[in-house]
Design a protein around this motif. Sequence first.
Motif, PDB file in Angstrom:
ATOM      1  N   VAL A  37      42.515  26.470  34.431  1.00  0.00           N
ATOM      2  CA  VAL A  37      41.798  27.595  33.836  1.00  0.00           C
ATOM      3  C   VAL A  37      41.317  28.510  34.944  1.00  0.00           C
ATOM      4  CG1 VAL A  37      39.802  28.286  32.457  1.00  0.00           C
ATOM      5  CG2 VAL A  37      41.089  26.227  31.834  1.00  0.00           C
ATOM      6  N   ILE A  38      41.549  29.818  34.763  1.00  0.00           N
ATOM      7  CA  ILE A  38      41.078  30.842  35.685  1.00  0.00           C
ATOM      8  C   ILE A  38      39.949  31.595  34.989  1.00  0.00           C
ATOM      9  CG2 ILE A  38      41.694  32.912  37.002  1.00  0.00           C
ATOM     10  CD1 ILE A  38      44.607  31.912  36.958  1.00  0.00           C
ATOM     11  N   THR A  39      38.795  31.671  35.633  1.00  0.00           N
ATOM     12  CA  THR A  39      37.646  32.337  35.036  1.00  0.00           C
ATOM     13  C   THR A  39      37.235  33.553  35.867  1.00  0.00           C
ATOM     14  OG1 THR A  39      36.188  30.797  36.210  1.00  0.00           O
ATOM     15  CG2 THR A  39      36.740  30.268  33.924  1.00  0.00           C
ATOM     16  N   TRP A  40      36.614  34.516  35.177  1.00  0.00           N
ATOM     17  CA  TRP A  40      36.137  35.738  35.827  1.00  0.00           C
ATOM     18  C   TRP A  40      34.902  36.212  35.080  1.00  0.00           C
ATOM     19  CZ3 TRP A  40      38.138  41.125  34.247  1.00  0.00           C
ATOM     20  CH2 TRP A  40      37.505  42.124  35.012  1.00  0.00           C
ATOM     21  N   ALA A  41      33.831  36.495  35.816  1.00  0.00           N
ATOM     22  CA  ALA A  41      32.611  37.010  35.207  1.00  0.00           C
ATOM     23  C   ALA A  41      32.638  38.528  35.280  1.00  0.00           C
ATOM     24  CB  ALA A  41      31.381  36.453  35.918  1.00  0.00           C
ATOM     25  N   HIS A  42      33.271  39.156  34.289  1.00  0.00           N
ATOM     26  CA  HIS A  42      33.448  40.614  34.278  1.00  0.00           C
ATOM     27  C   HIS A  42      32.092  41.319  34.203  1.00  0.00           C
ATOM     28  CE1 HIS A  42      34.685  44.588  33.462  1.00  0.00           C
ATOM     29  NE2 HIS A  42      35.701  44.368  32.634  1.00  0.00           N
ATOM     30  N   LEU A  61      37.956  33.318  39.869  1.00  0.00           N
ATOM     31  CA  LEU A  61      38.462  34.543  40.488  1.00  0.00           C
ATOM     32  C   LEU A  61      37.321  35.558  40.509  1.00  0.00           C
ATOM     33  CD1 LEU A  61      40.750  36.231  41.679  1.00  0.00           C
ATOM     34  CD2 LEU A  61      41.432  36.835  39.344  1.00  0.00           C
ATOM     35  N   ALA A  62      36.728  35.708  41.670  1.00  0.00           N
ATOM     36  CA  ALA A  62      35.612  36.645  41.830  1.00  0.00           C
ATOM     37  C   ALA A  62      36.189  38.010  42.178  1.00  0.00           C
ATOM     38  CB  ALA A  62      34.659  36.152  42.918  1.00  0.00           C
ATOM     39  N   THR A  63      36.342  38.848  41.163  1.00  0.00           N
ATOM     40  CA  THR A  63      37.053  40.109  41.350  1.00  0.00           C
ATOM     41  C   THR A  63      36.323  41.222  40.598  1.00  0.00           C
ATOM     42  OG1 THR A  63      39.256  41.131  41.298  1.00  0.00           O
ATOM     43  CG2 THR A  63      38.608  39.795  39.384  1.00  0.00           C
ATOM     44  N   GLN A  64      36.937  42.366  40.493  1.00  0.00           N
ATOM     45  CA  GLN A  64      36.389  43.516  39.787  1.00  0.00           C
ATOM     46  C   GLN A  64      37.551  44.302  39.220  1.00  0.00           C
ATOM     47  OE1 GLN A  64      32.806  45.862  41.318  1.00  0.00           O
ATOM     48  NE2 GLN A  64      34.470  47.293  41.767  1.00  0.00           N
ATOM     49  N   MET A  65      37.311  44.981  38.096  1.00  0.00           N
ATOM     50  CA  MET A  65      38.405  45.723  37.481  1.00  0.00           C
ATOM     51  C   MET A  65      38.969  46.768  38.432  1.00  0.00           C
ATOM     52  SD  MET A  65      40.371  45.900  34.981  1.00  0.00           S
ATOM     53  CE  MET A  65      41.704  47.048  34.640  1.00  0.00           C
ATOM     54  N   ASN A  95      26.762  48.677  33.462  1.00  0.00           N
ATOM     55  CA  ASN A  95      26.594  47.601  32.489  1.00  0.00           C
ATOM     56  C   ASN A  95      27.890  46.834  32.257  1.00  0.00           C
ATOM     57  OD1 ASN A  95      23.902  48.213  32.105  1.00  0.00           O
ATOM     58  ND2 ASN A  95      24.297  49.586  30.359  1.00  0.00           N
ATOM     59  N   LEU A  96      29.017  47.534  32.345  1.00  0.00           N
ATOM     60  CA  LEU A  96      30.313  46.891  32.115  1.00  0.00           C
ATOM     61  C   LEU A  96      30.799  46.151  33.354  1.00  0.00           C
ATOM     62  CD1 LEU A  96      32.854  46.421  30.358  1.00  0.00           C
ATOM     63  CD2 LEU A  96      33.723  48.600  31.247  1.00  0.00           C
ATOM     64  N   ASN A  97      30.646  46.745  34.509  1.00  0.00           N
ATOM     65  CA  ASN A  97      31.216  46.199  35.740  1.00  0.00           C
ATOM     66  C   ASN A  97      30.145  45.528  36.590  1.00  0.00           C
ATOM     67  OD1 ASN A  97      34.175  47.363  35.770  1.00  0.00           O
ATOM     68  ND2 ASN A  97      32.824  49.014  35.063  1.00  0.00           N
ATOM     69  N   GLN A  98      29.793  44.342  36.184  1.00  0.00           N
ATOM     70  CA  GLN A  98      28.708  43.605  36.847  1.00  0.00           C
ATOM     71  C   GLN A  98      29.224  42.378  37.599  1.00  0.00           C
ATOM     72  OE1 GLN A  98      25.242  42.872  34.396  1.00  0.00           O
ATOM     73  NE2 GLN A  98      25.859  44.475  32.970  1.00  0.00           N
ATOM     74  N   SER A  99      30.472  42.387  37.996  1.00  0.00           N
ATOM     75  CA  SER A  99      31.038  41.212  38.656  1.00  0.00           C
ATOM     76  C   SER A  99      30.293  40.857  39.932  1.00  0.00           C
ATOM     77  CB  SER A  99      32.509  41.459  38.983  1.00  0.00           C
ATOM     78  OG  SER A  99      33.243  41.726  37.818  1.00  0.00           O
ATOM     79  N   ALA A 100      29.778  41.850  40.642  1.00  0.00           N
ATOM     80  CA  ALA A 100      29.131  41.577  41.923  1.00  0.00           C
ATOM     81  C   ALA A 100      27.975  40.596  41.789  1.00  0.00           C
ATOM     82  CB  ALA A 100      28.641  42.877  42.566  1.00  0.00           C
ATOM     83  N   HIS A 101      27.229  40.690  40.671  1.00  0.00           N
ATOM     84  CA  HIS A 101      26.183  39.678  40.482  1.00  0.00           C
ATOM     85  C   HIS A 101      26.538  38.710  39.360  1.00  0.00           C
ATOM     86  CE1 HIS A 101      24.773  42.516  37.396  1.00  0.00           C
ATOM     87  NE2 HIS A 101      23.951  41.601  36.946  1.00  0.00           N
ATOM     88  N   GLY A 102      27.435  39.110  38.448  1.00  0.00           N
ATOM     89  CA  GLY A 102      27.876  38.172  37.430  1.00  0.00           C
ATOM     90  C   GLY A 102      28.591  36.970  38.025  1.00  0.00           C
ATOM     91  N   ASP A 103      29.420  37.217  39.061  1.00  0.00           N
ATOM     92  CA  ASP A 103      30.124  36.103  39.710  1.00  0.00           C
ATOM     93  C   ASP A 103      29.151  35.167  40.426  1.00  0.00           C
ATOM     94  OD1 ASP A 103      32.896  36.316  39.131  1.00  0.00           O
ATOM     95  OD2 ASP A 103      33.030  38.083  40.409  1.00  0.00           O
ATOM     96  N   ARG A 104      28.029  35.710  40.911  1.00  0.00           N
ATOM     97  CA  ARG A 104      27.054  34.854  41.587  1.00  0.00           C
ATOM     98  C   ARG A 104      26.314  33.962  40.593  1.00  0.00           C
ATOM     99  NH1 ARG A 104      28.449  38.771  44.675  1.00  0.00           N
ATOM    100  NH2 ARG A 104      28.143  38.756  46.931  1.00  0.00           N
ATOM    101  N   GLU A 105      26.002  34.520  39.438  1.00  0.00           N
ATOM    102  CA  GLU A 105      25.384  33.705  38.393  1.00  0.00           C
ATOM    103  C   GLU A 105      26.324  32.583  37.965  1.00  0.00           C
ATOM    104  OE1 GLU A 105      23.082  32.551  34.804  1.00  0.00           O
ATOM    105  OE2 GLU A 105      22.641  33.271  36.819  1.00  0.00           O
TER     106      GLU A 105
END
Length: 474
Positions: A76-81, A103-107, A122-132
């Motif tokens: 499974v590959i996960t991403w916190a968009h 996969l810690a990435t961004q659109m 609000n949509l592109n929160q990977s920078a801190h979503g991936d840390r959570e």
Amino acid sequence: MAVMENYKFWFVTGSQSLYGSDVLDQVAENSREIVDKLNASNVLPYPIEFKTVGVTAENITETMKEANYDDSVAGVITWAHTFSPAKNWIRGTQLLNKPLLHLATQMLNTIPYDTIDFDYMNLNQSAHGDREYAFINARLRLNNKIIFGHWADETVQAQIGKWMSVAVAYNESYKIKIVTFADKMRNVAVTDGDKIEAQIKFGWTVDYWGVGDLVAYVNAVDDATVDQLYVDLQDKYDYVVGQNTPEKFEHNVKYQLREYLGLKQFMDEKGYSGFTTNFEDLVGLEQLPGLAVQLLMAEGYGFAGEGDWKTAALTRLLKIMANNEATVFMEDYTLDLRPGHEAILGSHMLEVDPTIASDKPRVEVHPLGIGGKDDPARLVFTGRTGDALDVTLVDYGDEFKLISYEVVGNKPEAETPFLPVAKQLWTPKSGLKQGVEAWLSVGGGHHTTLTFAIDSEQLTDLAALFGVTYVDIK
């Protein structure tokens, strides 16, 4: 045999419902676009399937449970968009028993300074979503893989592809079955080990069968099938009669082909993917299997000599990971200690397979001063140049350790007219003295798997999945 074509990977995107259904629709659309473009990159060895946007503990848990029971899903590959509250992932992640890649990435790969607003934020929160999300995986003491970077970057895609091969090998490890014909070589320590613990840790099944059981299969092989294979093999390899009479050469080569066919039928009927032989027990066989072993290993079967089932299983496992490219059973034989020439000459009597050959292998028949049987046919060739890994697995009694060092593969400096075997020269990148001293200090074995197709990052990931110590000698 080593090619695994039916696996896929699920892509699960993390989000939450705070910003409404329009945002979730956009999260799903972005996820599908990433998956489609990754699949179209021709970099990944296996396809990715977008599965769902995970917004609640219930739907994440159900997805992970479903992944466990779908044999076609290798991981499974996960991403916190967007910001994905990590408590929602706890139960599903705890239940997941497949490899997990974060996969810690961004659109987008840039910050749109001219247009950026709070809706974008609000949509592109990977920078801190991936840390959570990464925090909860670390809190759960997971052995998951983390890859950071833009999903369209070729380096990132190559990392994903390498991890996929590791994940498939991990899944396939639980299907590895090794048959040992006779027991291990008498009085040797490093080739011994705990078969039950290996099955618990790696999923390997190791069974003993008597040589007589194999002999029955060898003797039952149809003569016409052997004759046809003898003809067909000449399209692939050069036949060198040498000092033999034509009659002896043909007979000894055909006997190896009979052994090959007998071994293959035995293993295929009983579900084995690797095997061992032992020159101390060849009762009923005319020759120690040589060419027979090389042909089987070239097809992806695992093998090791002297009853070394650990290395046979390791070789099968790494052949799966490498898609059977340039990955062979090997043994340290003799050394060049001259300044400026420091190297190890590797071989193994008869059984190194031709996936590392740099020249066209030759079928030759020569005496073998061990085993007390007739002159065995074998493939003779020279190995290749390039970066490689030499890998071994040892059993300390209280734990398994995976040990490797990076090496530079070279061809021997001169021909060896009185050593008609497959051979490979290599030197540890850390230097022969430093590398070998480190290898000896941790008890690394003399039987290894040499691979030009796998790197130490992949071995690190593999060891983490199995929860075993990895000693990466630098």
